[in-house]
Design an enzyme around this catalytic site. Structure first.
Site, short mmCIF file in Angstrom:
data_model
loop_
_atom_site.label_atom_id
_atom_site.label_comp_id
_atom_site.label_asym_id
_atom_site.label_seq_id
_atom_site.Cartn_x
_atom_site.Cartn_y
_atom_site.Cartn_z
N SER A 190 -5.21 -7.00 -12.53
CA SER A 190 -4.45 -6.91 -13.79
C SER A 190 -3.76 -8.23 -14.12
CB SER A 190 -3.34 -5.88 -13.68
OG SER A 190 -3.81 -4.65 -13.43
N CYS A 223 4.13 -2.57 -10.07
CA CYS A 223 3.38 -2.54 -8.80
C CYS A 223 1.87 -2.55 -8.99
CB CYS A 223 3.79 -1.30 -8.01
SG CYS A 223 5.48 -1.46 -7.41
N PRO A 224 1.12 -3.22 -8.12
CA PRO A 224 1.57 -3.99 -6.94
C PRO A 224 2.09 -5.41 -7.27
CG PRO A 224 -0.82 -4.03 -7.09
CD PRO A 224 -0.34 -3.15 -8.22
N GLY A 225 1.99 -5.86 -8.53
CA GLY A 225 2.64 -7.13 -8.82
C GLY A 225 1.80 -8.19 -9.53
N GLY A 226 0.67 -7.78 -10.09
CA GLY A 226 -0.19 -8.78 -10.78
C GLY A 226 0.52 -9.49 -11.93
N ASP A 242 9.54 -0.43 -10.61
CA ASP A 242 8.43 0.51 -10.34
C ASP A 242 8.78 1.27 -9.07
OD1 ASP A 242 5.84 1.69 -9.69
OD2 ASP A 242 4.95 0.18 -11.01
N ASP A 262 13.11 4.23 -12.78
CA ASP A 262 12.31 4.57 -13.96
C ASP A 262 12.43 3.43 -14.98
OD1 ASP A 262 11.21 5.60 -16.24
OD2 ASP A 262 12.36 7.46 -16.23
N ASP A 279 3.54 -2.87 -18.31
CA ASP A 279 2.17 -2.38 -18.14
C ASP A 279 2.21 -0.92 -17.65
OD1 ASP A 279 -0.62 -2.47 -17.96
OD2 ASP A 279 -0.63 -3.38 -15.98
N LYS A 308 -1.59 1.78 -24.17
CA LYS A 308 -2.79 2.48 -23.69
C LYS A 308 -3.36 3.31 -24.84
CE LYS A 308 -1.52 0.93 -19.65
NZ LYS A 308 -2.14 -0.23 -19.02
C1 LIG Z 1 -1.38 -0.31 -14.35
S1 LIG Z 1 -0.17 -0.22 -13.13
C2 LIG Z 1 0.62 -1.77 -13.26
C3 LIG Z 1 -0.14 -2.90 -12.66
C4 LIG Z 1 0.62 -4.19 -12.65
N1 LIG Z 1 0.87 -4.71 -14.00
C5 LIG Z 1 -0.08 -5.25 -11.87
O1 LIG Z 1 -0.52 -6.23 -12.48
O2 LIG Z 1 -0.18 -5.13 -10.65
C6 LIG Z 1 1.01 0.86 -13.84
C7 LIG Z 1 2.28 1.03 -13.03
O3 LIG Z 1 3.23 1.66 -13.87
C8 LIG Z 1 4.09 2.40 -13.04
N2 LIG Z 1 4.84 3.34 -13.88
C9 LIG Z 1 4.38 4.35 -14.66
N3 LIG Z 1 5.41 4.97 -15.27
C10 LIG Z 1 6.53 4.32 -14.87
C11 LIG Z 1 7.91 4.48 -15.16
N4 LIG Z 1 8.34 5.43 -15.99
N5 LIG Z 1 8.78 3.62 -14.61
C12 LIG Z 1 8.36 2.63 -13.78
N6 LIG Z 1 7.07 2.46 -13.48
C13 LIG Z 1 6.17 3.28 -14.01
C14 LIG Z 1 3.17 3.04 -12.03
O4 LIG Z 1 3.88 3.37 -10.85
C15 LIG Z 1 2.13 1.92 -11.81
O5 LIG Z 1 2.44 1.17 -10.66
#
Ligand SMILES: C[S@@+](CC[C@H](N)C(=O)[O-])C[C@H]1O[C@@H](n2cnc3c(N)ncnc32)[C@H](O)[C@@H]1O
Length: 363
Positions: A190, A223-226, A242, A262, A279, A308
């Site tokens: 990502s 997460c994971p941090g991209g 996250d 959250d 994201d 999305k």
């Molecule tokens: C597509 S992944 C993110 C990938 C990240 N941008 C990367 O580059 O590694 C989506 C993340 O959104 C988090 N997420 C979803 N709803 C959330 C919320 N309400 N608060 C915090 N994190 C949330 C999920 O736990 C998930 O890790």
């Protein structure tokens, strides 16, 4: 010229077609889109001659969401013989007196899985075609980035569209796609989405100022941090929000604070954040609303986030969410720049950038 060529992600022809239809009509250019599912392109057929030139000039390319590139079509050539594809192209072009002198050439193909072989041919064909066009005076002898770009788009080995785009109102990238290398130490693929967003939304000569070291960023759904990785790489400090686990390599930099909270409730303790990136996989209307709240509150100056897309009604959903966000910002006295794009690294999502230019009432 009557046809406008638009490249898009394969499978998104309907969205690209709907968008060009709306936007052309708003400019009083009437016509209809031709599209084939999964072809990676849309042709907009104008009823009136000259309207394709009008569109490449007056339709702001950056404001299109689903188009990766657009150019006015001067000629379509079919049944090109294998042994000499150059002569028929030159012949067709010599019949078009409205084709401008171009400063660069791109021999491309729409981005589909089947087109991989065709792309190899395009690369090989570029040098002889360029020389032939220079010989005919259709292309400047020295590359010139300030002049129109000549595009030859092969949709099949013997079938191409030839035309031009205008510098400053096109994608600067070959096939409309920035070529980025996946950084081996990034925690997720990502990461390329945010890197591409920087390339597309932030002019290169403003990176030092707008993506400066020492800035603070907030990454919601990190997460994971991209995405956090992209900010850390630019020597920024990041609040990564996250409930999941962040890559240890990022935590070890000392530039990241992980908040297991959250993202919809997180509030930065100090209001020193420049960048908000998000994201989270959530309803796009909710994400857009949250981004608006951050900008209106003065909690961040710039935001890059994903919306999305739903399974159905993708174009309508995106238009509605963006419109609502714009109205929300305007009603709260925020002056801003907003751009949305279906990036190469985006799949069922689009990426939006909002830059706050002035805000009369940070709460
Ligand atoms: C597509 S992944 C993110 C990938 C990240 N941008 C990367 O580059 O590694 C989506 C993340 O959104 C988090 N997420 C979803 N709803 C959330 C919320 N309400 N608060 C915090 N994190 C949330 C999920 O736990 C998930 O890790």
């Amino acid at each position: 010229m009557k046809q406008l060529m638009l490249y898009c992600r394969s499978g998104f022809e309907k969205e690209c077609a709907g968008e060009i239809q709306d936007r052309a009509t708003a400019l009083e250019v009437f016509g209809f889109p031709r599209l084939q599912k999964n072809s990676g392109y849309v042709l907009f057929e104008c009823y009136q001659n000259g309207d394709a030139q009008k569109l490449v000039k007056e339709l702001d390319f950056n404001s299109l969401i689903f188009a990766r590139q657009m150019f006015a079509v001067a000629a379509e050539v079919t049944d090109l013989p294998r042994e000499d594809r150059i002569s028929p192209i030159l012949e067709q072009l010599s019949d078009v007196d409205t084709m401008p002198l171009c400063g660069d050439i791109r021999i491309e193909t729409p981005d589909t899985n089947e087109a991989k072989e065709l792309l190899k041919f395009c690369r090989k064909f570029t040098v002889p075609m360029r020389q032939a066009l220079r010989g005919k005076g259709a292309l400047m002898h020295k590359e010139n980035a300030k002049k129109p770009v000549l595009h030859i788009c092969f949709v099949q080995p013997g079938h191409c569209y030839i035309g031009y785009s205008l510098p400053g109102n096109n994608s600067q990238f070959f096939m409309g796609i920035p070529r980025l290398k996946f950084p081996a130490d990034a925690p997720s693929r990502s990461t390329l989405k945010l890197e591409e967003a920087f390339h597309v939304f932030i002019p290169r000569n403003e990176w030092d100022e707008r993506l400066a070291s020492g800035m603070w960023g907030v990454d919601l759904g990190a997460c994971p941090g991209g995405w956090t990785y992209q900010l850390v790489k630019r020597s920024m400090f990041v609040h990564s929000v996250d409930n999941g686990m962040m890559a240890q390599s990022l935590m070890d930099t000392g530039q990241v604070k992980h908040h297991q909270e959250d993202g919809f409730k997180f509030e930065p303790a100090r209001k020193n954040v420049t960048w908000l990136v998000c994201d989270m996989i959530e309803k796009p209307s909710r994400v857009a609303q949250l981004m608006g709240e951050w900008i209106i509150s003065g909690w961040a100056k710039e935001a890059i986030f994903n919306l999305k897309l739903p399974m159905k009604g993708r174009y309508d959903e995106v238009l509605q969410d963006i419109e609502n966000l714009k109205v929300f910002l305007i009603e709260n006295g925020v002056k801003f720049k907003l751009q949305a794009k279906h990036l190469y690294h985006d799949r069922e999502e689009i990426t939006v950038h909002v830059q706050c230019l002035s805000n009369i009432s940070p709460h």
